[in-house]
Design a protein around this motif. Structure first.
Motif, PDB file in Angstrom:
ATOM      1  N   ASN A  95       0.840  -1.204   0.000  1.00 12.33           N
ATOM      2  CA  ASN A  95       0.000   0.000   0.000  1.00 12.33           C
ATOM      3  C   ASN A  95       0.873   1.253   0.000  1.00 12.33           C
ATOM      4  OD1 ASN A  95      -2.115   1.771   0.083  1.00 12.33           O
ATOM      5  ND2 ASN A  95      -3.113   0.855   1.851  1.00 12.33           N
ATOM      6  N   THR A  96       1.631   1.418  -1.073  1.00 14.83           N
ATOM      7  CA  THR A  96       2.506   2.587  -1.152  1.00 14.83           C
ATOM      8  C   THR A  96       1.704   3.878  -1.325  1.00 14.83           C
ATOM      9  OG1 THR A  96       2.751   2.187  -3.525  1.00 14.83           O
ATOM     10  CG2 THR A  96       4.453   1.300  -2.084  1.00 14.83           C
ATOM     11  N   ARG A  97       0.468   3.758  -1.806  1.00 15.25           N
ATOM     12  CA  ARG A  97      -0.336   4.977  -2.005  1.00 15.25           C
ATOM     13  C   ARG A  97      -0.700   5.629  -0.672  1.00 15.25           C
ATOM     14  NH1 ARG A  97      -4.857   2.814  -6.089  1.00 15.25           N
ATOM     15  NH2 ARG A  97      -4.328   0.882  -5.014  1.00 15.25           N
ATOM     16  N   TYR A  98      -1.012   4.818   0.327  1.00 14.65           N
ATOM     17  CA  TYR A  98      -1.332   5.409   1.630  1.00 14.65           C
ATOM     18  C   TYR A  98      -0.118   6.139   2.197  1.00 14.65           C
ATOM     19  CZ  TYR A  98      -3.495   5.995   6.199  1.00 14.65           C
ATOM     20  OH  TYR A  98      -4.031   6.544   7.327  1.00 14.65           O
ATOM     21  N   SER A  99       1.055   5.521   2.044  1.00 16.32           N
ATOM     22  CA  SER A  99       2.284   6.163   2.490  1.00 16.32           C
ATOM     23  C   SER A  99       2.498   7.487   1.752  1.00 16.32           C
ATOM     24  CB  SER A  99       3.469   5.223   2.261  1.00 16.32           C
ATOM     25  OG  SER A  99       4.688   5.847   2.596  1.00 16.32           O
ATOM     26  N   MET A 100       2.214   7.482   0.435  1.00 16.91           N
ATOM     27  CA  MET A 100       2.375   8.699  -0.354  1.00 16.91           C
ATOM     28  C   MET A 100       1.473   9.823   0.164  1.00 16.91           C
ATOM     29  SD  MET A 100       1.525   9.359  -4.403  1.00 16.91           S
ATOM     30  CE  MET A 100      -0.253   9.182  -4.112  1.00 16.91           C
ATOM     31  N   TRP A 101       0.212   9.508   0.367  1.00 19.56           N
ATOM     32  CA  TRP A 101      -0.714  10.547   0.814  1.00 19.56           C
ATOM     33  C   TRP A 101      -0.392  11.029   2.227  1.00 19.56           C
ATOM     34  CZ3 TRP A 101      -3.123  13.395  -2.369  1.00 19.56           C
ATOM     35  CH2 TRP A 101      -3.549  12.888  -3.603  1.00 19.56           C
ATOM     36  N   THR A 102       0.149  10.146   3.032  1.00 15.08           N
ATOM     37  CA  THR A 102       0.591  10.568   4.362  1.00 15.08           C
ATOM     38  C   THR A 102       1.729  11.567   4.250  1.00 15.08           C
ATOM     39  OG1 THR A 102      -0.052   8.441   5.328  1.00 15.08           O
ATOM     40  CG2 THR A 102       1.514   9.765   6.564  1.00 15.08           C
ATOM     41  N   MET A 103       2.690  11.299   3.353  1.00 14.11           N
ATOM     42  CA  MET A 103       3.811  12.217   3.163  1.00 14.11           C
ATOM     43  C   MET A 103       3.365  13.530   2.517  1.00 14.11           C
ATOM     44  SD  MET A 103       6.926   9.702   2.029  1.00 14.11           S
ATOM     45  CE  MET A 103       7.505   8.400   3.123  1.00 14.11           C
ATOM     46  N   ILE A 104       2.392  13.445   1.609  1.00 16.72           N
ATOM     47  CA  ILE A 104       1.860  14.680   1.009  1.00 16.72           C
ATOM     48  C   ILE A 104       1.226  15.560   2.081  1.00 16.72           C
ATOM     49  CG2 ILE A 104       0.028  15.564  -0.495  1.00 16.72           C
ATOM     50  CD1 ILE A 104       0.603  13.259  -2.394  1.00 16.72           C
ATOM     51  N   THR A 105       0.459  14.936   2.965  1.00 13.40           N
ATOM     52  CA  THR A 105      -0.159  15.688   4.067  1.00 13.40           C
ATOM     53  C   THR A 105       0.904  16.338   4.945  1.00 13.40           C
ATOM     54  OG1 THR A 105      -2.050  14.163   4.087  1.00 13.40           O
ATOM     55  CG2 THR A 105      -1.691  15.516   6.058  1.00 13.40           C
ATOM     56  N   SER A 106       1.948  15.562   5.251  1.00 11.34           N
ATOM     57  CA  SER A 106       3.027  16.084   6.081  1.00 11.34           C
ATOM     58  C   SER A 106       3.720  17.258   5.407  1.00 11.34           C
ATOM     59  CB  SER A 106       4.041  14.966   6.363  1.00 11.34           C
ATOM     60  OG  SER A 106       5.136  15.446   7.101  1.00 11.34           O
ATOM     61  N   PHE A 107       4.007  17.128   4.104  1.00  9.98           N
ATOM     62  CA  PHE A 107       4.674  18.208   3.369  1.00  9.98           C
ATOM     63  C   PHE A 107       3.819  19.471   3.329  1.00  9.98           C
ATOM     64  CE2 PHE A 107       4.768  20.407  -0.748  1.00  9.98           C
ATOM     65  CZ  PHE A 107       6.016  21.011  -0.650  1.00  9.98           C
ATOM     66  N   ALA A 108       2.533  19.311   3.005  1.00 12.51           N
ATOM     67  CA  ALA A 108       1.649  20.470   2.892  1.00 12.51           C
ATOM     68  C   ALA A 108       1.554  21.215   4.223  1.00 12.51           C
ATOM     69  CB  ALA A 108       0.263  20.020   2.430  1.00 12.51           C
ATOM     70  N   LEU A 109       1.448  20.463   5.310  1.00  8.65           N
ATOM     71  CA  LEU A 109       1.366  21.087   6.624  1.00  8.65           C
ATOM     72  C   LEU A 109       2.662  21.816   6.961  1.00  8.65           C
ATOM     73  CD1 LEU A 109      -0.312  21.500   9.176  1.00  8.65           C
ATOM     74  CD2 LEU A 109       0.630  19.352  10.061  1.00  8.65           C
TER      75      LEU A 109
END
Length: 456
Positions: A164-178
């Protein structure tokens, strides 16, 4: 094995297509991590050369702390993917649960130890009296949130290992945006300066860790994380530690290498320390997409190895190698050709820029070989070959770099600092080429014992 929604089956599809589907989210996520560092560097750069130097001087601490998470994560991911390939999801869940249970007390212990001696550690790293206040402000905040960052890293490796690399990706996107949102608010609107940059990073890590807790709490994946699965069975922990230890030691060597770089550059002034910090940051930016490719693809290698489908392992490794080398060679050329405008984005100081241009060029001359290095390390970790993995992992910033950085600056001054990095990169890359050719030869020898899978 049924795959939950959002997961990609590790046994399905054409190998190259499967790797792309798994790797792109990891590449995007880790590239955003690199971009986050880039954005932080731009904001910190507006605070002056001393602020840049202060952040650079704390890099060994960050690398040291990250290396622990990297080691636990790599060992756990290898364990999880190989057991899923062998059809043993229960054992994969037990390994993941035990790894997370070990990570928490390790994080707390390191946080306490560093917090009690942070000023002495920074002085050992070469922090001058002028940069010490800023370095303390930045490092203390990051150390405070380390346990959450460690759990976040291990969670990410587990999620990617099960597909599930997509969940990891969206988690990192959230972290970056914040992080990008909070940087200017905390640094300038609230006038927290460099402490604000560290606080923004901490808050973004807390958000990422919360998302992973939600993922496992709702049992969204194949792997289950449960207290009842936590065991310290010797064989299980030994397998995770054997594969993870080289990754941790490599991270420690990175911290030592950064320390030695800073100390070698320090006699030439704060501008030189800042220039080295800029060059190392660019190296990190170039390395993270390659790491994302390999981390995303490691589940395919480990799963196929566990299933003893060596033809599939060979196809996956060759595809990874072609992509990694193409990217690392392109990144090397871009930095060498456009070093001056890139440096101008990271520093307004004329003195820093002049030194940083030549530093970035020398540090990236042989970066094209980094792709080979990381692919072969990932292969060996996926196969469970801990000793050979250690030999390749320790080369670039260990037994090749350390003697060079201790000797060459005394002979050639600051040029010796630059040559040390370039020479270590070149020789480590050639070693990786030799090893990967041997690995492909070994895989070819295994093919007659097993019919090909028929995949492209």
């Amino acid at each position: 094995m049924a795959s939950p929604a959002g997961h990609i089956s590790l046994s399905d599809g054409k190998v190259s297509r499967l790797i792309i589907r798994l790797a792109i989210p990891s590449i995007v996520g880790l590239s955003l991590n690199a971009l986050q560092q880039f954005v932080n560097a731009i904001f910190v750069g507006t605070l002056g050369a001393q602020a840049i130097a202060a952040v650079s001087i704390t890099l060994p601490i960050i690398l040291l702390l990250t290396s622990v998470g990297q080691g636990i994560g790599v060992g756990t991911a290898s364990f999880v993917s190989r057991n899923l390939g062998a059809g043993n999801s229960l054992e994969a869940s037990r390994g993941a649960s035990s790894a997370l249970a070990l990570a928490a007390p390790i994080g707390v212990a390191l946080t306490v130890a560093l917090s009690l001696s942070l000023r002495d550690v920074l002085a050992l790293l070469g922090a001058s009296p002028t940069m010490m206040p800023a370095a303390l402000d930045y490092a203390s905040m990051l150390v405070f949130g380390y346990t959450l960052m460690l759990l976040n890293m291990v969670n990410g490796f587990i999620v990617r290992a099960e597909g599930n690399t997509r969940y990891s990706m969206w988690t990192m996107i959230t972290s970056f945006a914040l992080n990008a949102l909070l940087d200017p608010i905390l640094m300038f609107s609230l006038d927290l300066g460099i402490r604000g940059a560290a606080l923004a990073t901490l808050l973004s890590q807390i958000a990422a860790t919360s998302l992973y807790a939600l993922y496992f709490g709702k049992q969204c994946g194949i792997v289950r994380v449960r207290p009842s699965y936590i065991t310290l069975k010797g064989g299980r922990v030994k397998q995770i530690a054997a594969i993870g230890a080289p990754a941790t030691v490599t991270g420690i060597l990175s911290a030592i290498a950064s320390l030695l770089l800073n100390r070698a550059a320090a006699p030439f002034g704060d501008h030189s320390v800042a220039a080295v910090g800029i060059a190392v940051r660019l190296l990190t930016i170039g390395a993270l997409p390659i790491m994302g490719l390999c981390i995303g693809s490691q589940s395919v290698l480990g799963f196929s190895w566990g299933a003893q489908d060596f033809a599939r392992v060979q196809k996956a490794a060759k595809f990874m190698l072609s992509v990694a080398v193409a990217f690392s060679a392109t990144f090397s050329a871009v930095v060498v050709i456009f070093a001056r405008p890139i440096v101008r984005l990271l520093s307004d100081s004329e003195g820093v820029a002049e030194i940083a241009v030549s530093t970035c060029i020398m540090f990236h001359l042989f970066f094209g070989l980094f792709g080979v290095q990381y692919v072969v390390i990932t292969m060996l970790q996926s196969f469970g070959r801990a000793r050979l993995s250690a030999v390749v992992s320790f080369a670039r910033q260990g037994y090749l770099f350390v003697p060079a950085i201790l000797l060459l600056p005394d002979i050639w001054g600051f040029d010796g600092v630059l040559i040390s990095q370039a020479a270590a990169e070149l020789v480590a890359g050639l070693l990786a080429v030799f090893v990967i050719l041997r690995q492909f030869g070994d895989l070819k020898g295994r093919l007659p014992s097993r019919p090909t899978s028929g995949e492209g």
